[in-house]
Design an enzyme around this catalytic site. Structure first.
Site, PDB file in Angstrom:
ATOM      1  N   GLY A  32       0.794  -1.216   0.000  1.00  0.00           N
ATOM      2  CA  GLY A  32       0.000   0.000   0.000  1.00  0.00           C
ATOM      3  C   GLY A  32       0.828   1.268   0.000  1.00  0.00           C
ATOM      4  O   GLY A  32       2.029   1.250  -0.274  1.00  0.00           O
ATOM      5  N   LEU A  34       0.529   3.616  -2.217  1.00  0.00           N
ATOM      6  CA  LEU A  34       0.990   3.415  -3.586  1.00  0.00           C
ATOM      7  C   LEU A  34       1.535   4.700  -4.215  1.00  0.00           C
ATOM      8  O   LEU A  34       1.042   5.792  -3.954  1.00  0.00           O
ATOM      9  CB  LEU A  34      -0.162   2.861  -4.428  1.00  0.00           C
ATOM     10  CG  LEU A  34      -0.820   1.586  -3.880  1.00  0.00           C
ATOM     11  CD1 LEU A  34      -1.956   1.138  -4.783  1.00  0.00           C
ATOM     12  CD2 LEU A  34       0.198   0.472  -3.682  1.00  0.00           C
ATOM     13  N   HIS A  35       2.546   4.517  -5.065  1.00  0.00           N
ATOM     14  CA  HIS A  35       3.144   5.638  -5.799  1.00  0.00           C
ATOM     15  C   HIS A  35       3.337   5.227  -7.256  1.00  0.00           C
ATOM     16  O   HIS A  35       2.919   4.119  -7.648  1.00  0.00           O
ATOM     17  CB  HIS A  35       4.468   6.060  -5.143  1.00  0.00           C
ATOM     18  CG  HIS A  35       5.397   4.909  -4.867  1.00  0.00           C
ATOM     19  ND1 HIS A  35       5.992   4.181  -5.873  1.00  0.00           N
ATOM     20  CD2 HIS A  35       5.804   4.329  -3.709  1.00  0.00           C
ATOM     21  CE1 HIS A  35       6.741   3.231  -5.346  1.00  0.00           C
ATOM     22  NE2 HIS A  35       6.639   3.287  -4.035  1.00  0.00           N
ATOM     23  N   GLU A  36       4.002   6.064  -8.041  1.00  0.00           N
ATOM     24  CA  GLU A  36       4.138   5.785  -9.480  1.00  0.00           C
ATOM     25  C   GLU A  36       4.884   4.479  -9.764  1.00  0.00           C
ATOM     26  O   GLU A  36       4.705   3.876 -10.815  1.00  0.00           O
ATOM     27  CB  GLU A  36       4.853   6.937 -10.209  1.00  0.00           C
ATOM     28  CG  GLU A  36       3.990   8.163 -10.423  1.00  0.00           C
ATOM     29  CD  GLU A  36       4.136   9.160  -9.296  1.00  0.00           C
ATOM     30  OE1 GLU A  36       4.452   8.760  -8.139  1.00  0.00           O
ATOM     31  OE2 GLU A  36       3.936  10.357  -9.551  1.00  0.00           O
ATOM     32  N   GLY A  37       5.747   4.056  -8.829  1.00  0.00           N
ATOM     33  CA  GLY A  37       6.427   2.764  -9.004  1.00  0.00           C
ATOM     34  C   GLY A  37       5.393   1.646  -9.047  1.00  0.00           C
ATOM     35  O   GLY A  37       5.406   0.792  -9.948  1.00  0.00           O
ATOM     36  N   HIS A  38       4.450   1.666  -8.078  1.00  0.00           N
ATOM     37  CA  HIS A  38       3.388   0.650  -8.073  1.00  0.00           C
ATOM     38  C   HIS A  38       2.510   0.803  -9.315  1.00  0.00           C
ATOM     39  O   HIS A  38       2.090  -0.191  -9.915  1.00  0.00           O
ATOM     40  CB  HIS A  38       2.511   0.806  -6.829  1.00  0.00           C
ATOM     41  CG  HIS A  38       3.249   0.633  -5.534  1.00  0.00           C
ATOM     42  ND1 HIS A  38       3.470   1.670  -4.657  1.00  0.00           N
ATOM     43  CD2 HIS A  38       3.809  -0.466  -4.965  1.00  0.00           C
ATOM     44  CE1 HIS A  38       4.132   1.232  -3.603  1.00  0.00           C
ATOM     45  NE2 HIS A  38       4.360  -0.064  -3.762  1.00  0.00           N
ATOM     46  N   SER A 186       9.711   5.348  -3.214  1.00  0.00           N
ATOM     47  CA  SER A 186       9.509   4.384  -2.139  1.00  0.00           C
ATOM     48  C   SER A 186       8.452   4.945  -1.206  1.00  0.00           C
ATOM     49  O   SER A 186       8.414   6.160  -0.953  1.00  0.00           O
ATOM     50  CB  SER A 186      10.818   4.188  -1.365  1.00  0.00           C
ATOM     51  OG  SER A 186      10.562   3.575  -0.112  1.00  0.00           O
ATOM     52  N   SER A 187       7.614   4.064  -0.658  1.00  0.00           N
ATOM     53  CA  SER A 187       6.616   4.524   0.316  1.00  0.00           C
ATOM     54  C   SER A 187       7.320   5.124   1.524  1.00  0.00           C
ATOM     55  O   SER A 187       6.777   6.001   2.204  1.00  0.00           O
ATOM     56  CB  SER A 187       5.729   3.362   0.757  1.00  0.00           C
ATOM     57  OG  SER A 187       5.150   2.754  -0.372  1.00  0.00           O
TER      58      SER A 187
END
Ligand code: PAF
Length: 287
Positions: A32, A34-38, A186-187
């Site tokens: 969870g 979430l960011h652009e990587g996810h 990274s979160s």
């Protein structure tokens, strides 16, 4: 609104329905925030599968008692909006009690590949990761699963586990997504205050330095990591956990880059532990 599934039974019945329709299924396992990587993992799954499940579960068993389980950032509203915007079909968001029901006592563990890097600094981490990912694979039964290359050791461990245990799932590794200034998404970046955020650039700068040395012909691992360490040590807010070069196949340390290798680092910026890496084959091809 995107459906948020809380139970294993409900998830299984949705999967059974999709399977009956002949749909292929992609899984994007996440914790969870979430960011652009996810988002890039969801996009990759959407491109290759009829249905995409995003699991959103802060997995307690991959955190050691002294780590950041309690403070790990959570924002389901934001996550739901991101998954929906990227066309994911379902979020699987079980509570820890649903995943680890009373008397839970079976774990998936791995040797060799977990001995170095993050496995050395966080001795129980990969056992927790392998166990939860196995459970997610058993619940969702995906055709493919998507993981970021920022967690390069995790990606190697999961690929190896799938092969060792004949899980029959294609593991897809997706490129690191970076902020404009180079910091890997990274979160945990959210923990950084303003001065730490600036100091954190030392990770991507060290990665850039290491890759340039390799590009210019340096093959001596000690020389490459020494130069990277010197750069990081000049930043007062940074404390090195490790800077190492390992064989990409088994994650064991090497002294000379004479095969596909991973150069990886973990650095504390204040109390926040961040990681970054590069694969030598992305710079010089297979050697
Ligand atoms: O990379 C992560 O976010 C986690 O380690 C994973 C793979 C979702 C397992 O909890």
């Amino acid at each position: 609104m995107i459906e948020i599934v809380k139970t294993v039974a409900q998830m299984r019945s949705i999967i059974a329905k999709w399977r009956a329709e002949g749909a292929s299924i992609g899984l994007v396992p996440t914790m969870g925030f979430l960011h652009e990587g996810h988002a890039s993992l969801i996009d990759a799954s959407k491109a290759q599968n009829d249905r995409t499940v995003v699991s959103d579960f802060v997995n307690p068993i991959q955190f050691a008692p002294n780590e950041d389980l309690e403070s790990y950032p959570r924002d389901m509203e934001h996550d739901a909006a991101l998954v929906e915007a990227h066309g994911g079909d379902i979020i699987f968001n079980p509570e820890p009690e649903e995943m680890y029901r009373g008397g839970f006592s079976t774990f998936v563990d791995m040797t060799v590949l977990t001995e170095e890097l993050c496995g050395l600094s966080r001795p129980t981490h990969f056992r927790g990761v392998c166990t939860v990912v196995t459970k997610l694979f058993n619940i969702v039964r995906p055709d493919r699963a998507y993981f970021g290359k920022k967690d390069a050791q995790q990606l190697a461990v999961i690929k190896h586990m799938v092969d060792d245990l004949d899980m029959g799932i294609e593991i897809v590794g997706c490129p690191i997504v970076r902020e404009n200034d180079g910091l890997a998404k990274s979160s945990r970046n959210t923990y950084l205050n303003e001065s730490e955020r600036k100091a954190a650039l030392v990770l991507s700068k060290a990665i850039k330095l290491g890759s340039e040395l390799v590009k210019n012909g340096e093959r001596d691992c000690a020389k490459i990591t020494a130069a990277m360490k010197e750069l990081i040590e000049a930043q007062p807010l940074a404390r090195i956990d490790y800077v190492k070069i390992v064989n990409a196949a088994d994650m064991q340390q090497i002294t000379v880059i004479d095969r596909p290798s991973l150069c990886a680092l973990a650095v504390y910026i204040g109390k926040t532990r961040l990681i970054d890496n590069f694969f030598t084959q992305d710079i010089i091809g297979e050697v």
